[in-house]
Design an enzyme around this catalytic site. Structure first.
Site, PDB file in Angstrom:
ATOM      1  N   LYS A   1       1.864 -27.098   8.048  1.00  0.00           N
ATOM      2  CA  LYS A   1       2.362 -26.832   9.285  1.00  0.00           C
ATOM      3  C   LYS A   1       3.501 -27.342   9.899  1.00  0.00           C
ATOM      4  O   LYS A   1       4.531 -26.752   9.961  1.00  0.00           O
ATOM      5  CB  LYS A   1       1.311 -26.874  10.317  1.00  0.00           C
TER       6      LYS A   1
ATOM      7  N   ARG B   1      -5.429 -25.320  20.018  1.00  0.00           N
ATOM      8  CA  ARG B   1      -6.291 -25.733  18.860  1.00  0.00           C
ATOM      9  C   ARG B   1      -7.714 -25.387  19.283  1.00  0.00           C
ATOM     10  O   ARG B   1      -8.735 -25.622  18.523  1.00  0.00           O
ATOM     11  CB  ARG B   1      -6.263 -27.298  18.832  1.00  0.00           C
TER      12      ARG B   1
ATOM     13  N   ARG C   1     -11.964 -33.199  10.328  1.00  0.00           N
ATOM     14  CA  ARG C   1     -10.992 -32.468  10.788  1.00  0.00           C
ATOM     15  C   ARG C   1     -11.057 -31.026  10.486  1.00  0.00           C
ATOM     16  O   ARG C   1     -10.917 -30.000  11.144  1.00  0.00           O
ATOM     17  CB  ARG C   1      -9.647 -32.976  10.485  1.00  0.00           C
TER      18      ARG C   1
ATOM     19  N   ARG D   1      -1.085 -41.402   7.203  1.00  0.00           N
ATOM     20  CA  ARG D   1      -1.735 -41.383   8.591  1.00  0.00           C
ATOM     21  C   ARG D   1      -3.202 -41.813   8.578  1.00  0.00           C
ATOM     22  O   ARG D   1      -3.856 -41.668   7.709  1.00  0.00           O
ATOM     23  CB  ARG D   1      -1.597 -39.991   8.991  1.00  0.00           C
TER      24      ARG D   1
ATOM     25  N   ARG E   1      -0.472 -37.262   0.913  1.00  0.00           N
ATOM     26  CA  ARG E   1       0.389 -37.071   2.169  1.00  0.00           C
ATOM     27  C   ARG E   1       0.884 -38.398   2.586  1.00  0.00           C
ATOM     28  O   ARG E   1       0.100 -39.261   2.830  1.00  0.00           O
ATOM     29  CB  ARG E   1      -0.070 -36.489   3.010  1.00  0.00           C
TER      30      ARG E   1
HETATM   31  P1  AMP Z   1      -1.969 -32.886  13.916  1.00  0.00           P
HETATM   32  O1  AMP Z   1      -0.585 -33.967  13.824  1.00  0.00           O
HETATM   33  O2  AMP Z   1      -1.464 -31.431  14.528  1.00  0.00           O
HETATM   34  O3  AMP Z   1      -2.506 -32.786  12.566  1.00  0.00           O
HETATM   35  O4  AMP Z   1      -2.696 -33.570  14.886  1.00  0.00           O
HETATM   36  C1  AMP Z   1      -3.468 -34.774  14.777  1.00  0.00           C
HETATM   37  C2  AMP Z   1      -4.382 -34.998  15.747  1.00  0.00           C
HETATM   38  O5  AMP Z   1      -3.856 -34.977  17.045  1.00  0.00           O
HETATM   39  C3  AMP Z   1      -5.463 -34.006  15.622  1.00  0.00           C
HETATM   40  O6  AMP Z   1      -6.732 -33.971  14.584  1.00  0.00           O
HETATM   41  C4  AMP Z   1      -6.363 -34.040  16.939  1.00  0.00           C
HETATM   42  O7  AMP Z   1      -6.962 -35.288  17.177  1.00  0.00           O
HETATM   43  C5  AMP Z   1      -5.127 -34.348  17.848  1.00  0.00           C
HETATM   44  N1  AMP Z   1      -4.367 -33.201  18.417  1.00  0.00           N
HETATM   45  C6  AMP Z   1      -3.173 -32.665  18.281  1.00  0.00           C
HETATM   46  N2  AMP Z   1      -2.942 -31.497  18.819  1.00  0.00           N
HETATM   47  C7  AMP Z   1      -4.249 -31.081  19.494  1.00  0.00           C
HETATM   48  C8  AMP Z   1      -4.642 -30.206  20.482  1.00  0.00           C
HETATM   49  N3  AMP Z   1      -3.847 -28.963  20.670  1.00  0.00           N
HETATM   50  N4  AMP Z   1      -5.670 -30.373  21.104  1.00  0.00           N
HETATM   51  C9  AMP Z   1      -6.490 -31.421  20.858  1.00  0.00           C
HETATM   52  N5  AMP Z   1      -6.274 -32.351  19.863  1.00  0.00           N
HETATM   53  C10 AMP Z   1      -4.933 -32.098  19.382  1.00  0.00           C
END
Ligand code: AMP
Length: 219
Positions: free
Chosen positions: A13, A88, A172, A161, A127
């Site tokens: 993404k 989400r 996740r 990460r 990654r």
């Molecule tokens: P990402 O970088 O999109 O994979 O997001 C990393 C982490 O941030 C996720 O696993 C969640 O813990 C948190 N996170 C990101 N976006 C959201 C969202 N819209 N709602 C809740 N938690 C989020």
């Protein structure tokens, strides 16, 4: 255009969002990036979000929705945006729908990136992300940097990460299936979903996504 990008962790993404946002001249808004920026700056919001992120859980809606709306209200997002990682869950999708309706605008498409689960785990385990810019993403096997640990684009340090560990990735994925996937049906009911395969070269997926968005917008 106003676009939402959905897909499991590891679907690419962030990588696709960076290219698509550039092609479409709209800002790339990633709630994950906003949280990580808050964490590295040590803000109260970052401190609150960190425990959830490290556990692979969603950050509570009352924190997330406000942060996303604030970012979407900035001047560069007035005429469009590409949302990556937001909404989400269904409550966030409903909050987004209401906010856009209040502004008299609407989403143009929800781009759903599909990728098989075993591929997701492989992608995430290898990654590596640049500390300077999370759009500079590498993979130890599929897309290795010229020099190990160094970003090809800007020379920044590459890191893994904390929430990319195998155990957290599994959580996740569970969270994705139970909480995030239902938003696809929510948006399907609005006729907004375009699904593409996220397998193949990064540029191939971007081309596929651009073609699908054009078709979606024309439909
Ligand atoms: P990402 O970088 O999109 O994979 O997001 C990393 C982490 O941030 C996720 O696993 C969640 O813990 C948190 N996170 C990101 N976006 C959201 C969202 N819209 N709602 C809740 N938690 C989020």
């Amino acid at each position: 255009m106003r676009i939402v990008l959905v897909g499991p962790p590891g679907a690419g993404k962030g990588t696709q969002a960076a290219y698509l946002a550039k092609n479409l001249s709209i800002p790339h808004i990633s709630t994950g990036d906003l949280f990580r920026a808050n964490i590295s700056q040590g803000t109260p919001l970052g401190k609150r979000a960190k425990e959830f992120i490290d556990a692979g859980e969603l950050v509570p809606d009352e924190v997330t929705i406000g942060m996303a709306r604030e970012r979407m209200a900035e001047p560069d997002a007035v005429n469009g945006f590409l949302l990556d990682g937001f909404p989400r869950n269904v409550a966030q999708a409903e909050a987004l729908d209401a906010a856009l309706k209040g502004d008299g605008v609407a989403l143009d498409a929800v781009l759903d990136l599909e990728v098989p689960e075993d591929e997701v785990v492989k992608r995430i385990a290898g990654r590596r992300i640049c500390r300077n810019d999370s759009a500079h993403v590498f993979h130890v096997t599929y897309n290795p940097p010229k020099t190990e640990g160094v970003c090809d684009v800007c020379g920044g340090e590459l890191y893994q990460r904390a929430d990319d560990s195998e155990e957290t990735v599994r959580r996740r994925l569970e969270v994705y299936h139970t909480q995030t996937e239902p938003i696809i049906d929510h948006y399907r009911a609005q006729g907004l979903v375009v699904t593409i395969s996220a397998l193949g070269e990064v540029t191939e997926v971007t081309e596929r996504a651009m073609a699908a968005l054009k078709r979606g917008a024309a439909a």
